[in-house]
Design an enzyme around this catalytic site. Sequence first.
Site, mmCIF file in Angstrom:
data_model
loop_
_atom_site.group_PDB
_atom_site.id
_atom_site.type_symbol
_atom_site.label_atom_id
_atom_site.label_comp_id
_atom_site.label_asym_id
_atom_site.label_seq_id
_atom_site.Cartn_x
_atom_site.Cartn_y
_atom_site.Cartn_z
ATOM 1 N N HIS A 106 34.018 40.472 46.364
ATOM 2 C CA HIS A 106 32.619 40.257 46.746
ATOM 3 C C HIS A 106 31.992 41.606 47.090
ATOM 4 C CE1 HIS A 106 33.776 36.088 46.902
ATOM 5 N NE2 HIS A 106 34.644 36.340 47.861
ATOM 6 N N ARG A 201 34.412 37.635 39.341
ATOM 7 C CA ARG A 201 35.725 37.155 38.901
ATOM 8 C C ARG A 201 36.390 38.239 38.066
ATOM 9 N NH1 ARG A 201 34.213 32.586 36.124
ATOM 10 N NH2 ARG A 201 33.900 31.453 38.060
#
Length: 327
Positions: A106, A201
């Site tokens: 993140h 991802r």
Amino acid sequence: MHTALYPFLFEPILKEKIWGGRRLNTILNKNIGDMEHCGESWEVSGLIGDESVIANGFLAENNLNELLEIYLTDLVGEKNYEKYGLGFPLLIKFIDAQDNLSVQVHPDDELAQQVYGQNGKTEMWYVIDAEEGCGLYIGFKEKITSQQYLQALADGTLADKMQFYPAKPGDTFMIPAGTIHAIGKGVLLAEIQQPSDITFRIYDWDRTDENGIPRELHTNEALQAIHFEENVGDFQVHYTPKLNMTVPLVNSAFFHTNLLVCDTVIEKRFAEIDSFIIYICLDGDLEMKYRDQAVMLATGDVVLIPAAIDSVELVAKRPSSLLETYC
């Protein structure tokens, strides 16, 4: 001060995920119906499109953001309102990994603001249940450069370079934004995080959907977001639970989280904190008393106490474990 405010329960927001299972129902008592792969239950959320709806009292059916617009500092406290305005500063979830989650990262606040105009995502995990031998991937075993990282990604050895923590109930981990991580299959956990849903991802264990198509990867975005210098070290929080005592787990710029294990009556006073308080009932059966009102808490329940409430009484009917978190 709005004396009408009271401790709030919310309707869980359930999310079907390719890697989810049914433990949100069997262990945490969420009504997931016939969802076979229920991966997440969002318990307290102000994210647009996923606003938590109040389940109890005269404000039932209003959502968290409507509440914040009306009650402002009485809900979140003065310092939180000054800092976050009408954005609720935390997102609380339960996650059931029946299969490995993707390896992901993140962004931090700076990158997320610059590119997406929103928060980054620092988070913490508290393990509620874990199957034998299962665990969590957080950070790298040793320092690696961005070139070494891309090489490992290309030759399929990235997971081997990551630090693996076998997980057992009670294990706690802090994952700053910019840290590469994955929840391994067999783990059920509570997640406390900044209110952001930006996930890059990196690797998805070569999974494909029913049409044989892999999920999208975000290789370039992830490369920008990873803090390579800070991806080594011990991400586990080391603590000793103490009966009927509030034990600190995490103190960060984004949230503070404590563990409370109790088997008696405990009065909690919040006047000094200037924040809402959220209790996550990990296991237990309690009554939370406030003035002439009471809220019952069982395993899997999450309650938000507005900043205008300066004390509550917790009455444990049996030994009970709670996470206490605030900003």
